[in-house]
Write an enzyme that holds these catalytic residues in place. Structure first.
Site, PDB file in Angstrom:
ATOM      1  CG  MET A   1     -18.378   9.518 -16.571  1.00  0.00           C
ATOM      2  SD  MET A   1     -19.220   8.898 -15.313  1.00  0.00           S
ATOM      3  CE  MET A   1     -20.214   7.457 -15.759  1.00  0.00           C
ATOM      4  N   PRO A   2     -17.283   5.136 -17.043  1.00  0.00           N
ATOM      5  CG  PRO A   2     -15.615   3.385 -17.375  1.00  0.00           C
ATOM      6  CD  PRO A   2     -15.813   4.724 -17.397  1.00  0.00           C
ATOM      7  CG  LEU A   3     -21.926   4.167 -11.710  1.00  0.00           C
ATOM      8  CD1 LEU A   3     -21.330   4.950 -10.658  1.00  0.00           C
ATOM      9  CD2 LEU A   3     -23.509   4.243 -11.651  1.00  0.00           C
ATOM     10  CG  PHE A  72     -23.562   0.247 -14.386  1.00  0.00           C
ATOM     11  CD1 PHE A  72     -24.710  -0.328 -14.641  1.00  0.00           C
ATOM     12  CD2 PHE A  72     -23.261   0.172 -13.142  1.00  0.00           C
ATOM     13  CE1 PHE A  72     -25.410  -1.251 -14.048  1.00  0.00           C
ATOM     14  CE2 PHE A  72     -23.713  -0.881 -12.356  1.00  0.00           C
ATOM     15  CZ  PHE A  72     -24.954  -1.329 -12.677  1.00  0.00           C
TER      16      PHE A  72
END
Length: 134
Positions: A1-3, A72
């Site tokens: 789950m990248p931001l 992130f």
């Protein structure tokens, strides 16, 4: 789950901004196999002069069309996987007219306990969400 945070200079149309965000997401989908709905992007436009991205000694100059990307995500992926992602992002952005010298990526890793998706809980720690595979 990248931001993903995307910073650009003002001047692109809403369609262009959407396309560059989509290309970045598509690269992450293809390289990391995340679910389609793990789409968390923050796209910020800045007045000219607020993004400074000089040559770091590689012998090329960036234009005002530079795209600064911060990813992130949870740690654990190999350098090969990260490098492949960087190439996929640059390739996708080239498809929407952004040259490679204008693609800058910073990659920040963290752990499952560093995320809260709402309600003040760390859903990876509580078990509400499964920790993504690497």
């Amino acid at each position: 789950m990248p931001l993903v945070r995307i910073d650009v200079n003002r001047g692109r149309s809403p369609e262009e901004l959407s396309a560059l965000s989509r290309q970045i997401h598509d690269a992450i989908l293809a390289e990391y196999g995340i679910p389609e709905r793990d789409y968390f992007h923050i796209l910020t436009e800045h007045p000219q002069g607020q993004i400074i991205a000089q040559d770091a000694g590689l012998g090329f100059e960036r234009s005002n069309g530079v795209v600064m990307i911060q990813i992130f995500t949870q740690g654990g992926r190999s350098q090969e996987a990260k490098s492949s992602l960087f190439q996929a992002i640059a390739g996708g952005l080239a498809e929407v007219g952004i040259p490679g010298e204008d693609v800058f990526v910073g990659y920040v890793e963290n752990s499952p306990g560093d995320w809260s998706f709402g309600f003040g809980r760390s859903q990876y720690v509580t078990g509400e969400l499964a920790v993504p595979r690497k």
